[in-house]
Design a protein around this motif. Structure first.
Motif, PDB file in Angstrom:
ATOM      1  N   THR A   1       0.822  -1.217   0.000  1.00  0.00           N
ATOM      2  CA  THR A   1       0.000   0.000   0.000  1.00  0.00           C
ATOM      3  C   THR A   1       0.858   1.270   0.000  1.00  0.00           C
ATOM      4  O   THR A   1       0.713   2.102  -0.907  1.00  0.00           O
TER       5      THR A   1
ATOM      6  N   ASN B   1       2.959   1.495  -3.284  1.00  0.00           N
ATOM      7  CA  ASN B   1       2.228   1.959  -4.464  1.00  0.00           C
ATOM      8  C   ASN B   1       2.156   3.476  -4.503  1.00  0.00           C
ATOM      9  O   ASN B   1       2.206   4.080  -5.579  1.00  0.00           O
ATOM     10  N   ALA B   2       2.037   4.112  -3.341  1.00  0.00           N
ATOM     11  CA  ALA B   2       2.036   5.580  -3.295  1.00  0.00           C
ATOM     12  C   ALA B   2       3.387   6.122  -3.759  1.00  0.00           C
ATOM     13  O   ALA B   2       3.449   7.078  -4.539  1.00  0.00           O
TER      14      ALA B   2
ATOM     15  N   TYR C   1       3.882   8.450  -7.088  1.00  0.00           N
ATOM     16  CA  TYR C   1       4.483   9.779  -7.086  1.00  0.00           C
ATOM     17  C   TYR C   1       5.725   9.847  -7.971  1.00  0.00           C
ATOM     18  O   TYR C   1       5.953  10.851  -8.647  1.00  0.00           O
TER      19      TYR C   1
END
Length: 160
Positions: free
Chosen positions: A55, A58-59, A63
């Motif tokens: 999780t 993935n951020a 970005y």
């Protein structure tokens, strides 16, 4: 008389041996059930942990993809953004490998060899390693033999 005594003692010994074997079989069966339950718990735990790691990763990957589209960011910080992106990709591969290993026996491990540019592969590994050494203020040096092949057939994800 002696033969009757031997027959009875043989019968008693056989009975004791049978009871002992049944007890040992029962203990092994219980141990097997405990081991199987432990393996299932480990697999569930690893699935949850890898999900929780993916999780935020993935951020980070999202970005870096956005930053790579911004020409000004890439002009100023391109090398760092690319290093973050490669490292995050590598971390994602490792997380997926951990999950795969937790679900399967190493005997069932399937390799996927492909032709890889060795110099590019090594450069990526060096850049990821250099980041760690820079953070720790450690010296880092490398030297490639000029006779290294340019293309190798490897499972690059596993080798990383």
């Amino acid at each position: 008389m002696k033969s009757k005594l031997f027959a009875e003692s043989g019968l008693v010994f056989g009975l004791i041996a049978t009871v002992w074997l049944v007890i040992m079989y029962h203990r092994l069966h219980i141990a097997k059930q405990i081991l199987e339950a432990s393996d299932q718990a480990k697999s569930r735990f690893m699935a949850n942990v890898t999900h929780e790691l993916r999780t935020p990763l993935n951020a980070i990957l999202g970005y870096t993809q956005l930053y790579k589209r911004d020409l000004e960011m890439m002009n100023n910080y391109g090398q760092g953004i690319k290093a973050i992106d490669r490292s995050a990709d590598h971390l994602l591969l490792m997380i997926n490998d951990i999950l795969e290993f937790s679900r399967a026996n190493e005997e069932n491990l399937t390799l996927h060899p492909v032709e890889v540019d060795l110099h590019s592969f090594l450069k990526t590994m060096i850049e990821m390693t250099q980041i760690s050494t820079q953070i720790k203020n450690l010296p880092f040096a490398y030297n490639f033999d000029k006779d290294l092949p340019s293309i190798v057939k490897i499972d690059d994800k596993r080798l990383r």
